[in-house]
Design a protein around this motif. Structure first.
Motif, PDB file in Angstrom:
ATOM      1  N   ARG A  81       0.914  -1.252  -0.096  1.00 31.00           N
ATOM      2  CA  ARG A  81      -0.024  -0.053   0.017  1.00 31.00           C
ATOM      3  C   ARG A  81       1.000   1.227   0.008  1.00 31.00           C
ATOM      4  O   ARG A  81       0.523   2.239  -0.790  1.00 31.00           O
ATOM      5  CB  ARG A  81      -1.005   0.088   1.147  1.00 31.00           C
ATOM      6  N   THR A  82       1.991   1.238   0.792  1.00 33.41           N
ATOM      7  CA  THR A  82       2.832   2.385   0.959  1.00 33.41           C
ATOM      8  C   THR A  82       3.431   2.555  -0.402  1.00 33.41           C
ATOM      9  O   THR A  82       3.281   3.741  -1.098  1.00 33.41           O
ATOM     10  CB  THR A  82       3.983   2.151   1.833  1.00 33.41           C
ATOM     11  N   ARG A  83       3.939   1.467  -0.947  1.00 30.14           N
ATOM     12  CA  ARG A  83       4.392   1.718  -2.480  1.00 30.14           C
ATOM     13  C   ARG A  83       3.395   2.096  -3.599  1.00 30.14           C
ATOM     14  O   ARG A  83       3.679   3.138  -4.382  1.00 30.14           O
ATOM     15  CB  ARG A  83       5.107   0.425  -3.009  1.00 30.14           C
ATOM     16  N   ALA A  84       2.456   1.709  -3.445  1.00 26.48           N
ATOM     17  CA  ALA A  84       1.164   2.046  -4.510  1.00 26.48           C
ATOM     18  C   ALA A  84       0.879   3.679  -3.990  1.00 26.48           C
ATOM     19  O   ALA A  84       0.716   4.372  -5.314  1.00 26.48           O
ATOM     20  CB  ALA A  84       0.018   1.138  -4.212  1.00 26.48           C
ATOM     21  N   MET A  85       0.966   3.948  -2.877  1.00 28.70           N
ATOM     22  CA  MET A  85       0.578   5.490  -2.584  1.00 28.70           C
ATOM     23  C   MET A  85       1.687   6.245  -3.224  1.00 28.70           C
ATOM     24  O   MET A  85       1.420   7.277  -3.832  1.00 28.70           O
ATOM     25  CB  MET A  85       0.498   5.621  -1.270  1.00 28.70           C
ATOM     26  N   GLU A  86       2.813   5.679  -3.002  1.00 23.58           N
ATOM     27  CA  GLU A  86       4.060   6.632  -3.863  1.00 23.58           C
ATOM     28  C   GLU A  86       3.899   6.785  -5.161  1.00 23.58           C
ATOM     29  O   GLU A  86       4.306   7.739  -5.542  1.00 23.58           O
ATOM     30  CB  GLU A  86       5.439   5.900  -3.386  1.00 23.58           C
ATOM     31  N   LEU A  87       3.564   5.574  -5.687  1.00 18.55           N
ATOM     32  CA  LEU A  87       3.320   5.603  -7.224  1.00 18.55           C
ATOM     33  C   LEU A  87       2.431   6.510  -7.665  1.00 18.55           C
ATOM     34  O   LEU A  87       2.311   7.257  -8.608  1.00 18.55           O
ATOM     35  CB  LEU A  87       3.137   4.229  -7.906  1.00 18.55           C
ATOM     36  N   LEU A  88       1.006   6.630  -6.967  1.00 19.09           N
ATOM     37  CA  LEU A  88       0.177   7.364  -7.246  1.00 19.09           C
ATOM     38  C   LEU A  88       0.381   8.684  -7.153  1.00 19.09           C
ATOM     39  O   LEU A  88       0.085   9.787  -7.954  1.00 19.09           O
ATOM     40  CB  LEU A  88      -1.272   7.087  -6.554  1.00 19.09           C
ATOM     41  N   ASP A  89       1.155   9.178  -6.046  1.00 19.20           N
ATOM     42  CA  ASP A  89       1.823  10.377  -5.706  1.00 19.20           C
ATOM     43  C   ASP A  89       2.653  10.793  -7.075  1.00 19.20           C
ATOM     44  O   ASP A  89       2.505  12.157  -7.490  1.00 19.20           O
ATOM     45  CB  ASP A  89       2.530  10.245  -4.590  1.00 19.20           C
ATOM     46  N   PHE A  90       3.493   9.956  -7.534  1.00 16.00           N
ATOM     47  CA  PHE A  90       4.222  10.237  -8.517  1.00 16.00           C
ATOM     48  C   PHE A  90       3.585  10.521  -9.808  1.00 16.00           C
ATOM     49  O   PHE A  90       4.119  11.431 -10.358  1.00 16.00           O
ATOM     50  CB  PHE A  90       5.228   8.899  -8.775  1.00 16.00           C
ATOM     51  N   VAL A  91       2.502  10.066 -10.156  1.00 15.20           N
ATOM     52  CA  VAL A  91       1.668  10.344 -11.412  1.00 15.20           C
ATOM     53  C   VAL A  91       0.592  11.290 -11.045  1.00 15.20           C
ATOM     54  O   VAL A  91      -0.003  11.769 -12.119  1.00 15.20           O
ATOM     55  CB  VAL A  91       1.186   9.142 -11.929  1.00 15.20           C
ATOM     56  N   GLY A  92       0.652  11.716  -9.830  1.00 17.23           N
ATOM     57  CA  GLY A  92      -0.340  12.731  -9.397  1.00 17.23           C
ATOM     58  C   GLY A  92      -1.689  12.525  -9.170  1.00 17.23           C
ATOM     59  O   GLY A  92      -2.745  13.147  -9.370  1.00 17.23           O
ATOM     60  N   LEU A  93      -1.895  11.165  -8.783  1.00 13.53           N
ATOM     61  CA  LEU A  93      -3.300  10.630  -8.386  1.00 13.53           C
ATOM     62  C   LEU A  93      -3.400  10.573  -6.831  1.00 13.53           C
ATOM     63  O   LEU A  93      -4.608   9.683  -6.592  1.00 13.53           O
ATOM     64  CB  LEU A  93      -3.588   9.700  -9.352  1.00 13.53           C
TER      65      LEU A  93
END
Ligand SMILES: Nc1ncnc2c1ncn2[C@@H]1O[C@H](COP(=O)(O)OP(=O)(O)OP(=O)(O)O)[C@@H](O)[C@H]1O
Length: 332
Positions: free
Chosen positions: A146-158
């Protein structure tokens, strides 16, 4: 969109500079009597963004499918970091190649976060019983995912839309989510199939920045796109496929200046050129549309707003159906 790559660090499957990540040799794909891809060689090195362009039906997506285990090439070999690719797409993903699709393939009724978590399954080691018994190992792995998924969503702006249903996202954001999901498998090579199709110029520009940021994380990129400006801005190297064969490969300046590419995309066809037939059909449709407009103008003394709107809506090229869809306007 976050493009601060220092915050994202280096991708786990990042490769040392100068290494060949993808090595496709003599890839041929036949469907019965049709040879969609014929003897194509292509490499992608670490830190590179390579573009694959070509007219409709040139074999670009088929070639992608040969790189991702969806198709087993009729002839030829594909290596990822030196090892021959396994003939199954989930094994190819586990090996380190991720992709997005020309037609977005999200789980529409799952949340944005859940879509990215699905993309992480090749990277979680917790097995079936761990998931059923929900022991400490499972909870730890789930929290890390979940932490990594949230990092990636932050990265793409979502990140602020993590709880939204995927189907409620605007089109451009669905494309970003597809990229986040692909990144969740921690790839060393990302294949993007028409990432800007249907996007407006601002979204296209933002996608360009996003792709550069992914490259800066150490992920090599191969991208199919019909938007020539996007491709030539972005790519270190561009390969052109025409009728299943590689016509030319080189840096943006070389490819843009090649008379066969100009003929296939920008100018008049010349004899024997593989794109000549398609270009001739477009020219014929344009001439027909121009003739129809001239006829309409002479039979009506006064033009009306409706006439003008219809001309604008159908387009001066006379494009219909697929050719009129967003992202297809650069097929020339
Ligand atoms: N599964 C299949 N079975 C039979 N023919 C196929 C199959 N997939 C693709 N083709 C054919 O192979 C050729 C190449 O198609 P492909 O979709 O790879 O082209 P493309 O360059 O990606 O085109 P576009 O830019 O329109 O997406 C086309 O003639 C297509 O009809």
């Amino acid at each position: 969109m976050t493009t601060d790559t220092t915050a994202q660090g280096t991708a786990p499957d990042a490769t040392a500079p100068g290494t060949t990540v993808l090595d496709a040799r003599g890839v041929t794909m036949r469907f019965g009597g049709l040879t969609a891809v014929r003897g194509v060689d292509l490499t992608v090195g670490s830190g590179e963004i390579v573009g694959l362009i070509g007219p409709n039906g040139a074999g670009k997506t088929t070639f992608f499918n040969c790189l991702t285990g969806l198709y087993v090439p009729t002839e030829g070999e594909v290596r990822y970091k030196g090892a021959v690719l396994p003939p199954k797409s989930f094994k190819v993903t586990a090996a380190g190649i991720a992709r997005t699709f020309q037609n977005i393939r999200l789980f529409a009724n799952m949340t944005v976060l859940e879509n990215v978590l699905v993309g992480r399954h090749t990277r979680t080691k917790e097995g079936f019983w761990s998931a059923v018994l929900r022991g400490p190992g499972f909870h730890k792995a789930e929290a890390a995912s979940r932490t990594r998924a949230m990092e990636l969503l932050d990265f793409v702006g979502l990140a602020d839309k993590a709880d939204h249903l995927a189907r409620n996202l605007p089109y451009g954001e669905q494309r970003k989510l597809e990229i986040a999901r692909a990144l969740a498998s921690e790839p060393g090579l990302l294949l993007l199939d028409e990432p800007t199709a249907g996007m407006n110029p601002q979204e296209t520009r933002a996608t360009e920045e996003l792709v550069f940021a992914i490259r800066d994380m150490g992920i090599a990129i191969l991208v199919i796109e019909h938007d020539m400006r996007f491709i030539f801005n972005l790519c270190d190297r561009v390969a052109v496929l025409v009728q299943g064969e590689k016509l030319i490969e080189g840096d943006s300046a070389t490819v843009q200046g090649d008379e066969r590419v100009i003929a296939a995309y920008l100018g008049e066809p010349f004899e024997g050129d593989p794109g000549a037939e398609e270009a001739a059909e477009v020219a014929q449709a344009e001439a027909h549309a121009a003739g129809t407009r001239a006829e309409t103008a002479t039979t009506k003394d006064t033009g009306t707003a409706t006439d003008t709107a219809t001309d604008t809506a159908t387009g001066s090229t006379g494009a219909t159906g697929d050719d009129a869809t967003p992202g297809k306007e650069n097929h020339r």
